[in-house]
Motif scaffolding. Structure first.
Motif, PDB file in Angstrom:
ATOM      1  N   GLY A 157      68.351  -5.291  -7.754  1.00 10.22           N
ATOM      2  CA  GLY A 157      68.473  -3.863  -7.958  1.00 10.22           C
ATOM      3  C   GLY A 157      69.571  -3.259  -7.107  1.00 10.22           C
ATOM      4  N   GLN A 158      69.668  -1.930  -7.148  1.00 11.39           N
ATOM      5  CA  GLN A 158      70.705  -1.216  -6.405  1.00 11.39           C
ATOM      6  C   GLN A 158      70.287  -0.868  -4.985  1.00 11.39           C
ATOM      7  OE1 GLN A 158      73.835  -0.718  -7.760  1.00 11.39           O
ATOM      8  NE2 GLN A 158      72.928  -2.087  -9.290  1.00 11.39           N
ATOM      9  N   ILE A 159      68.990  -0.896  -4.708  1.00 10.01           N
ATOM     10  CA  ILE A 159      68.504  -0.617  -3.362  1.00 10.01           C
ATOM     11  C   ILE A 159      68.881  -1.780  -2.440  1.00 10.01           C
ATOM     12  CG2 ILE A 159      66.395  -0.385  -1.966  1.00 10.01           C
ATOM     13  CD1 ILE A 159      65.159   1.147  -4.297  1.00 10.01           C
TER      14      ILE A 159
ATOM     15  N   GLU B  96      62.077  -0.711  -9.227  1.00 12.16           N
ATOM     16  CA  GLU B  96      63.340  -0.018  -9.398  1.00 12.16           C
ATOM     17  C   GLU B  96      63.740  -0.063 -10.860  1.00 12.16           C
ATOM     18  OE1 GLU B  96      67.961  -0.223  -7.764  1.00 12.16           O
ATOM     19  OE2 GLU B  96      66.414  -1.464  -6.812  1.00 12.16           O
ATOM     20  N   ASN B  97      63.976   1.102 -11.441  1.00 15.45           N
ATOM     21  CA  ASN B  97      64.334   1.202 -12.853  1.00 15.45           C
ATOM     22  C   ASN B  97      63.302   0.486 -13.726  1.00 15.45           C
ATOM     23  OD1 ASN B  97      65.921   2.042 -15.028  1.00 15.45           O
ATOM     24  ND2 ASN B  97      67.167   0.181 -15.001  1.00 15.45           N
TER      25      ASN B  97
ATOM     26  N   GLN C 118      51.950   4.066 -14.697  1.00 16.84           N
ATOM     27  CA  GLN C 118      52.106   5.503 -14.529  1.00 16.84           C
ATOM     28  C   GLN C 118      53.533   5.961 -14.809  1.00 16.84           C
ATOM     29  OE1 GLN C 118      49.739   7.751 -13.951  1.00 16.84           O
ATOM     30  NE2 GLN C 118      48.058   6.270 -13.731  1.00 16.84           N
ATOM     31  N   MET C 119      54.479   5.039 -14.755  1.00 17.51           N
ATOM     32  CA  MET C 119      55.877   5.343 -15.088  1.00 17.51           C
ATOM     33  C   MET C 119      56.130   5.324 -16.593  1.00 17.51           C
ATOM     34  SD  MET C 119      57.902   2.979 -12.337  1.00 17.51           S
ATOM     35  CE  MET C 119      58.028   3.378 -10.585  1.00 17.51           C
ATOM     36  N   GLY C 120      55.141   4.910 -17.361  1.00 25.04           N
ATOM     37  CA  GLY C 120      55.312   4.835 -18.799  1.00 25.04           C
ATOM     38  C   GLY C 120      55.629   3.455 -19.310  1.00 25.04           C
TER      39      GLY C 120
ATOM     40  N   PRO D 268      59.284   9.486 -11.713  1.00 22.49           N
ATOM     41  CA  PRO D 268      59.037   9.092 -13.101  1.00 22.49           C
ATOM     42  C   PRO D 268      60.291   9.089 -13.960  1.00 22.49           C
ATOM     43  CG  PRO D 268      58.220  11.311 -12.692  1.00 22.49           C
ATOM     44  CD  PRO D 268      58.630  10.755 -11.360  1.00 22.49           C
ATOM     45  N   ALA D 269      61.281   9.887 -13.607  1.00 22.68           N
ATOM     46  CA  ALA D 269      62.520   9.911 -14.392  1.00 22.68           C
ATOM     47  C   ALA D 269      63.344   8.647 -14.155  1.00 22.68           C
ATOM     48  CB  ALA D 269      63.334  11.152 -14.045  1.00 22.68           C
ATOM     49  N   ALA D 270      63.459   8.250 -12.887  1.00 23.63           N
ATOM     50  CA  ALA D 270      64.233   7.055 -12.545  1.00 23.63           C
ATOM     51  C   ALA D 270      63.413   5.779 -12.670  1.00 23.63           C
ATOM     52  CB  ALA D 270      64.763   7.178 -11.119  1.00 23.63           C
ATOM     53  N   LYS D 271      62.089   5.930 -12.856  1.00 18.07           N
ATOM     54  CA  LYS D 271      61.182   4.776 -12.891  1.00 18.07           C
ATOM     55  C   LYS D 271      61.364   3.893 -11.657  1.00 18.07           C
ATOM     56  CE  LYS D 271      60.300   4.505 -17.875  1.00 18.07           C
ATOM     57  NZ  LYS D 271      60.651   5.899 -18.123  1.00 18.07           N
ATOM     58  N   THR D 272      61.419   4.576 -10.520  1.00 18.97           N
ATOM     59  CA  THR D 272      61.598   3.902  -9.236  1.00 18.97           C
ATOM     60  C   THR D 272      60.565   4.430  -8.263  1.00 18.97           C
ATOM     61  OG1 THR D 272      63.962   3.514  -9.562  1.00 18.97           O
ATOM     62  CG2 THR D 272      63.182   3.609  -7.277  1.00 18.97           C
ATOM     63  N   GLY D 273      59.940   3.513  -7.527  1.00 23.36           N
ATOM     64  CA  GLY D 273      58.925   3.955  -6.585  1.00 23.36           C
ATOM     65  C   GLY D 273      58.496   2.849  -5.651  1.00 23.36           C
TER      66      GLY D 273
END
Length: 410
Positions: free
Chosen positions: A48-50, A77-78, A288-290, A361-366
């Motif tokens: 990922g980018q992190i 991430e994403n 929960q992110m979809g 939730p928009a970035a699907k990152t947590g």
């Protein structure tokens, strides 16, 4: 631990893992097509980018603090599980190393399960979120018989009007939760019902009675059949036995000393009854992110995550608390703004354990974390994870000085 194999596909979560603890095993998935990948336990598999090496270094530094014992962390991430790691020990005395299989308590993060199950049952027509509690003849009594008009949605968004954590002390003292709920009718309210947010445990567990009355199945079985099994959360359980019977579980501790395992909050399972390893908590966050629309379709997620009442700062007047704007509460789910990004999540705290989940939730990152001490440091680390994700300049959110900061609320 040997290489653990996941199945990554287009259905359910996009990935699912079914393995026995510490044993490499090929897995099955409901997805029509699956590509095997390695669970990202080692630096060569972080993706990922992190900057996960930087994050790993920060966690290692955090673990040197005397308030920490053991911790498991995962980052999505994403939408993709990108980092999983265990640190420290499962016990101050003869503990084993924490890893991806170690079982912890979710504590109040369990409320996200109750809210999610309720939203799913409501969408399936089992009951309505707008039904008054009086329809279900629960044990809950509120001042002026407000239980007859308070709705399921208002219960799950913590709008009973009762004082914060009403009669938790009685629960900790061993009294029966149903009896305690009957006694709440004599408590002086903090506000008129449905008008303000007041955090509850005993009253919140009323939803368990509603689920059991309407489905004619135990709450634990409904959670297992409708959520945990379809999501592939094979380590997830409800109840103290699910923790104690696990092959590898983290013991509670405080400042380097072992604590007894207490079962008081397991007796309100909708409020604080879930256990799992970190991978299944990450899987829960992905849903929960979809990422699991067959189990949790978008309308259900909207019901869960929509803020329905304003709250105080969930992390108080700490630097982290002040950084989170517009705090709100949905169906067992918090929401806030961090640097113009909407974040969703919940945390938990019981004697000797802490837990947290926070995602964009928009970035699907947590990030999700489970730990077996009462340190507040991992709560602060969440901000550093999002700063890495958003490519922000480094801020030392941990500020480790013996972790003397005030306790951060669930």
């Amino acid at each position: 631990m040997g290489a653990l194999v996941l199945a990554v596909g287009l259905g359910a979560l996009g990935w699912a893992m079914f393995h026995k603890p510490r044993a490499p095993k090929a897995v099955e998935t409901a997805a029509a097509s699956a590509l095997p990948v390695v669970l990202p336990l080692e630096p060569k598999d972080w993706r990922g980018q992190i900057d996960y090496r930087a994050l790993d270094a920060r966690v290692q530094a955090m673990m040197t603090d005397k308030t920490m014992e053991g911790l498991a962390i995962a980052v999505v991430e994403n939408g993709r599980l990108s980092f999983v790691r265990g640190y420290g020990l499962t016990s101050p005395t003869d503990g084993e190393k924490v890893d991806a299989d170690t079982i912890f308590r979710w504590a109040s993060l369990s409320k996200t399960v109750a809210g999610t199950l309720s939203a799913r049952l409501a969408r399936d027509g089992v009951f309505s979120l707008h039904d008054p509690l009086g329809k279900f003849h629960t044990s809950l009594r509120l001042p002026a018989d407000a239980q007859n008009t308070l709705t399921v949605e208002q219960l799950l968004s913590q709008r009973t009007g009762l004082p914060r954590n009403a009669y938790d002390g009685w629960l900790e003292g061993g009294r029966d939760p149903g009896m305690i709920r009957q006694s709440l009718g004599t408590v002086a309210p903090q506000c008129p019902p449905a008008t303000c947010h007041t955090y509850q445990n005993v009253a919140y567990d009323t939803i368990r009675e509603i689920v059991e009355t309407t489905t004619r199945r135990s709450y634990a079985e409904e959670v297992r059949q409708r959520l945990f099994l379809p999501l592939g959360m094979t380590s997830a359980t409800l109840g103290v036995e699910g923790l104690r019977d696990a092959e590898h579980w983290a013991r509670p501790s405080r400042h380097g000393h072992a604590l007894p395992l207490l079962d008081a909050y397991y007796r309100v399972p909708a409020a604080a009854g879930v256990n799992s390893n970190i991978v299944d908590l990450a899987r829960w966050m992905q849903a929960q992110m979809g990422q699991a629309p067959a189990v949790l379709p978008a309308p259900v997620l909207a019901d869960i995550q929509q803020p329905r009442v304003k709250t105080g700062r969930p992390y108080g007047n700490s630097p982290l608390g002040r950084s989170l704007g517009q705090p709100g509460y949905g169906l067992g789910m918090r929401s806030f703004l961090y640097k113009e990004h909407r974040l969703i999540g919940h945390s938990g705290a019981v004697d000797g354990y802490r837990a947290t989940m926070m995602f964009d939730p928009a970035a699907k990152t947590g990030v999700v974390m489970l730990w077996n001490s009462e340190s507040s440091l991992p709560f602060k680390l969440q901000a550093e994870v999002f700063d890495l994700a958003y490519h922000q300049p480094f801020t030392d959110w941990l500020q480790m000085k013996g972790d003397k900061s005030p306790e951060l609320a669930p």
